[in-house]
Scaffold this active site. Sequence first.
Site, PDB file in Angstrom:
ATOM      1  N   HIS A 260      13.410   4.764  -6.923  1.00 25.19           N
ATOM      2  CA  HIS A 260      12.384   5.387  -7.764  1.00 25.19           C
ATOM      3  C   HIS A 260      12.849   5.392  -9.236  1.00 25.19           C
ATOM      4  O   HIS A 260      12.992   6.446  -9.844  1.00 25.19           O
ATOM      5  CB  HIS A 260      12.093   6.808  -7.279  1.00 25.19           C
ATOM      6  CG  HIS A 260      10.714   7.291  -7.571  1.00 25.19           C
ATOM      7  ND1 HIS A 260       9.874   7.789  -6.617  1.00 25.19           N
ATOM      8  CD2 HIS A 260      10.008   7.359  -8.728  1.00 25.19           C
ATOM      9  CE1 HIS A 260       8.733   8.159  -7.161  1.00 25.19           C
ATOM     10  NE2 HIS A 260       8.788   7.914  -8.447  1.00 25.19           N
TER      11      HIS A 260
ATOM     12  N   ARG B 163       8.295  -1.362 -13.990  1.00 22.20           N
ATOM     13  CA  ARG B 163       8.038  -1.220 -15.423  1.00 22.20           C
ATOM     14  C   ARG B 163       8.029  -2.557 -16.145  1.00 22.20           C
ATOM     15  O   ARG B 163       7.534  -2.657 -17.263  1.00 22.20           O
ATOM     16  CB  ARG B 163       9.057  -0.247 -16.028  1.00 22.20           C
ATOM     17  CG  ARG B 163       8.781   1.200 -15.606  1.00 22.20           C
ATOM     18  CD  ARG B 163       9.930   2.105 -15.915  1.00 22.20           C
ATOM     19  NE  ARG B 163      11.114   1.707 -15.155  1.00 22.20           N
ATOM     20  CZ  ARG B 163      12.333   2.164 -15.354  1.00 22.20           C
ATOM     21  NH1 ARG B 163      12.548   3.046 -16.293  1.00 22.20           N
ATOM     22  NH2 ARG B 163      13.341   1.751 -14.610  1.00 22.20           N
TER      23      ARG B 163
ATOM     24  N   GLY C 143      13.682  -2.591 -10.751  1.00 18.88           N
ATOM     25  CA  GLY C 143      14.247  -3.650 -11.584  1.00 18.88           C
ATOM     26  C   GLY C 143      13.704  -5.043 -11.314  1.00 18.88           C
ATOM     27  O   GLY C 143      14.203  -6.017 -11.878  1.00 18.88           O
ATOM     28  N   ILE C 144      12.684  -5.166 -10.473  1.00 16.46           N
ATOM     29  CA  ILE C 144      12.149  -6.505 -10.156  1.00 16.46           C
ATOM     30  C   ILE C 144      11.297  -6.983 -11.333  1.00 16.46           C
ATOM     31  O   ILE C 144      10.291  -6.351 -11.681  1.00 16.46           O
ATOM     32  CB  ILE C 144      11.283  -6.472  -8.867  1.00 16.46           C
ATOM     33  CG1 ILE C 144      12.067  -5.903  -7.673  1.00 16.46           C
ATOM     34  CG2 ILE C 144      10.688  -7.859  -8.575  1.00 16.46           C
ATOM     35  CD1 ILE C 144      13.180  -6.764  -7.142  1.00 16.46           C
TER      36      ILE C 144
HETATM   37  C1  FMN Z   1       4.592   5.636 -15.170  1.00 13.35           C
HETATM   38  C2  FMN Z   1       5.146   5.603 -13.779  1.00 13.35           C
HETATM   39  C3  FMN Z   1       4.533   6.351 -12.792  1.00 13.35           C
HETATM   40  C4  FMN Z   1       5.022   6.328 -11.479  1.00 13.35           C
HETATM   41  N1  FMN Z   1       4.393   7.068 -10.539  1.00 13.35           N
HETATM   42  C5  FMN Z   1       4.815   6.984  -9.243  1.00 13.35           C
HETATM   43  C6  FMN Z   1       4.138   7.703  -8.217  1.00 13.35           C
HETATM   44  O1  FMN Z   1       3.224   8.473  -8.474  1.00 13.35           O
HETATM   45  N2  FMN Z   1       4.571   7.543  -6.945  1.00 13.35           N
HETATM   46  C7  FMN Z   1       5.621   6.708  -6.615  1.00 13.35           C
HETATM   47  O2  FMN Z   1       5.961   6.574  -5.458  1.00 13.35           O
HETATM   48  N3  FMN Z   1       6.293   6.045  -7.586  1.00 13.35           N
HETATM   49  C8  FMN Z   1       5.922   6.157  -8.872  1.00 13.35           C
HETATM   50  N4  FMN Z   1       6.594   5.474  -9.844  1.00 13.35           N
HETATM   51  C9  FMN Z   1       7.779   4.653  -9.465  1.00 13.35           C
HETATM   52  C10 FMN Z   1       7.399   3.210  -9.190  1.00 13.35           C
HETATM   53  O3  FMN Z   1       6.494   3.110  -8.125  1.00 13.35           O
HETATM   54  C11 FMN Z   1       8.611   2.350  -8.852  1.00 13.35           C
HETATM   55  O4  FMN Z   1       9.278   2.849  -7.720  1.00 13.35           O
HETATM   56  C12 FMN Z   1       9.629   2.233  -9.984  1.00 13.35           C
HETATM   57  O5  FMN Z   1       8.983   2.153 -11.239  1.00 13.35           O
HETATM   58  C13 FMN Z   1      10.484   0.997  -9.757  1.00 13.35           C
HETATM   59  O6  FMN Z   1      11.478   0.875 -10.742  1.00 13.35           O
HETATM   60  P1  FMN Z   1      11.349  -0.124 -12.002  1.00 13.35           P
HETATM   61  O7  FMN Z   1      10.242   0.376 -12.851  1.00 13.35           O
HETATM   62  O8  FMN Z   1      12.681  -0.014 -12.643  1.00 13.35           O
HETATM   63  O9  FMN Z   1      11.061  -1.492 -11.453  1.00 13.35           O
HETATM   64  C14 FMN Z   1       6.144   5.533 -11.165  1.00 13.35           C
HETATM   65  C15 FMN Z   1       6.773   4.794 -12.178  1.00 13.35           C
HETATM   66  C16 FMN Z   1       6.305   4.837 -13.472  1.00 13.35           C
HETATM   67  C17 FMN Z   1       7.019   4.041 -14.530  1.00 13.35           C
END
Ligand code: FMN
Length: 298
Positions: free
Chosen positions: A195, A250, A228-229
């Site tokens: 996460h 992201r 990180g993908i």
């Molecule tokens: C703005 C934002 C909102 C997110 N909201 C949720 C969410 O509501 N539920 C969830 O399971 N993950 C949420 N995530 C996590 C993403 O689903 C994901 O696991 C994470 O961004 C992966 O890492 P990375 O961004 O480094 O690739 C959120 C991430 C971001 C950046």
Amino acid sequence: MDYTRLSDANEITERYMDSILIGESFIDSVKADTGIHFLGADFSMPVMTPAFSHLGSYGGRKMNGLEEYSLAAKECNVLNFCGMMENDMFRKIADTGAKTVRIIKPYADNGKIRDQIAFAEEAGAFGVGMDIDHIFGEAGYDVVVGEEMAAQTTDMLRSYVESTKLPFVVKGVLGVSDALKCAEIGARAIIVSHHHGRMPYAVPPMMVLPKIKEALKDTTVKIIVDCGIASGADVYKALALGADAAAVGRSMFHHLENHGVAGVEDFLMHVGNELRFIMSCTGFSKVSDIDDSALYFL
Ligand SMILES: Cc1cc2nc3c(=O)[nH]c(=O)nc-3n(C[C@H](O)[C@H](O)[C@H](O)COP(=O)(O)O)c2cc1C
């Protein structure tokens, strides 16, 4: 003197992924096919969108970012995910026509979880699930945008799985014991994820993936990886280490912000094309054939 130690799981994850290198194999190789069959449906590639929440509208455009990337997922025929939101927002996402898995928070209000599962099913979701890695915060149980989270037992998760005919996806599995519990309760897929580094020193998902794959080898539980993908190479490494698919995160964001639906489509297609290129260059013509034989670890 400033003394700081690296504890950011995102940075550690990035460094680990960059330490995995790929050999090549051209003789007898053909142009690869990135298509997959996943939980009963056909998709163009093993690349998925992230379960995002709380996005605004960008660049003066009318549509919310969540709707924009969902439309891109539909156009690219990839599995779409969304995260924490109320039912009216989920309705808008479902109305884009994207095959979407709704990831529901581990709310303390159990009725809310059940209501959101039932609503997703009624609205035509492809699947539902829960991000179990958002139960705790540093102060105890987490509070997310004013909503209290609570512990989730194996029996509670099993009851959610049994309450719906939709496939249930557990997000935030980062160890063998949770992976085995997910198989036991009848989850159809897990997302191996930290996460985006909520916990310091969380193990890179790809590092723990081979152990999880081995633990689930006699089950039908599908494995998705995120964190990180950002490229086809990242997806390739995840597949080679035992995943069935990988979700961008992201890395998608600036394409969404700057160019909306078209930007996300271009990004997803670029990731898919790079994956096909690397599959072709390593002698794997089908996604299901990919193994770790081309990987080298620094
Ligand atoms: C703005 C934002 C909102 C997110 N909201 C949720 C969410 O509501 N539920 C969830 O399971 N993950 C949420 N995530 C996590 C993403 O689903 C994901 O696991 C994470 O961004 C992966 O890492 P990375 O961004 O480094 O690739 C959120 C991430 C971001 C950046």
